[in-house]
Design a protein around this motif. Sequence first.
Motif, PDB file in Angstrom:
ATOM      1  N   TYR A  86      12.095  31.400  62.667  1.00  0.00           N
ATOM      2  CA  TYR A  86      13.443  31.638  63.196  1.00  0.00           C
ATOM      3  C   TYR A  86      14.305  32.417  62.205  1.00  0.00           C
ATOM      4  O   TYR A  86      15.129  33.238  62.612  1.00  0.00           O
ATOM      5  CB  TYR A  86      14.121  30.319  63.597  1.00  0.00           C
ATOM      6  N   ARG A 125      19.177  26.000  65.491  1.00  0.00           N
ATOM      7  CA  ARG A 125      17.934  26.458  64.868  1.00  0.00           C
ATOM      8  C   ARG A 125      17.224  25.247  64.244  1.00  0.00           C
ATOM      9  O   ARG A 125      17.307  25.026  63.034  1.00  0.00           O
ATOM     10  CB  ARG A 125      18.212  27.529  63.813  1.00  0.00           C
ATOM     11  N   TYR A 180      12.408  27.366  72.409  1.00  0.00           N
ATOM     12  CA  TYR A 180      12.341  27.744  70.986  1.00  0.00           C
ATOM     13  C   TYR A 180      10.954  28.270  70.642  1.00  0.00           C
ATOM     14  O   TYR A 180      10.802  29.305  69.995  1.00  0.00           O
ATOM     15  CB  TYR A 180      12.678  26.517  70.146  1.00  0.00           C
ATOM     16  N   THR A 186       7.483  27.390  64.380  1.00  0.00           N
ATOM     17  CA  THR A 186       8.805  27.861  64.797  1.00  0.00           C
ATOM     18  C   THR A 186       9.764  27.858  63.623  1.00  0.00           C
ATOM     19  O   THR A 186      10.584  28.768  63.475  1.00  0.00           O
ATOM     20  CB  THR A 186       9.370  26.972  65.920  1.00  0.00           C
TER      21      THR A 186
END
Length: 316
Positions: free
Chosen positions: A282, A294, A254, A278
């Motif tokens: 996303y 996610r 990720y 992150t």
Amino acid sequence: MTTTTTTTATATATATAPLRGKVALVAGGTRGGGRGIAVELGAAGATVYVTGRSSRGGTGRFRPDRPETVEETAERVTAAGGLGIPVRVDHSSPDEVRALVARIDAEQSGRLDVLVNCVWGGDPLTDWDHPLWEQDLDTGLRLVRQAVETHVITSRFALPLMVARGSGLVVEVTDGNTARYRGSFFYDLAKSAVIRLAFAQAAELREHGVAAVALTPGFLRSEAMLDHFGVTEANWREAVAKDPHFAHSESPAYLGRAVAALAADPAVMAKSGRALATWSLYGEYGFTDADGTRPDFAAHWATALEPTLGPLGDPL
């Protein structure tokens, strides 16, 4: 082949491997987030120099308790679709880093598009149980040298390649993107300093067309964390019974996909100087974790942890 067909084929190749022809250096790519970043840059088509102190040769192995090596990461980069080049480097040694960059310069005709400073090595050194005045000073200062000075040394020698080309991206990997205290004095000092490194580099590099950002994962399922819970990436959800927050963790892929997305973004300069996460990327770039989820650790914090630990804080 017609012009239309050629254009379509080129567009398809760019979409599936947007970093084909790009060169990256992942300093600290042996394991954890560094490995995830290296592999995902490879999946995007990049040539990736994977560096660290743990090599199959065993000489000077930094973590004899861990099996991961730079060679294994490089093989994963190649298997993902890029080209992985392992180089054993101690990033606390200016001479070794200078030699590494000279090699990249010679082998890639001066090209370096992405520099990822992910050297850490602080896990065996972090004291989570004592305040500053009760900690061993030599150990704490060694953590800072390992986790901060290595980044400075690496940037010092690698940045001229980017400046000469007038483009590039520097990613400083940290833990957290706010001013919230991180639980241990020297750990907090190191991770906060890395964010400042990104900010300072961004200020100096802007006129040269090179971007610099800090980037944090959420609850990272590194190899060491999986071992801690006695699980693997295949069955990691079994550890949720031990720690419910682990349900909102994320794999190193990720983090890697966040870096790959930034590296492929032609407008990345707009983010230069920022502390990113992150969970803040996303939605913009549309990437998922390796299992298609996610994870959003900030959202989880707001609902599950903020009532007892307070707000996560605004990004720096």
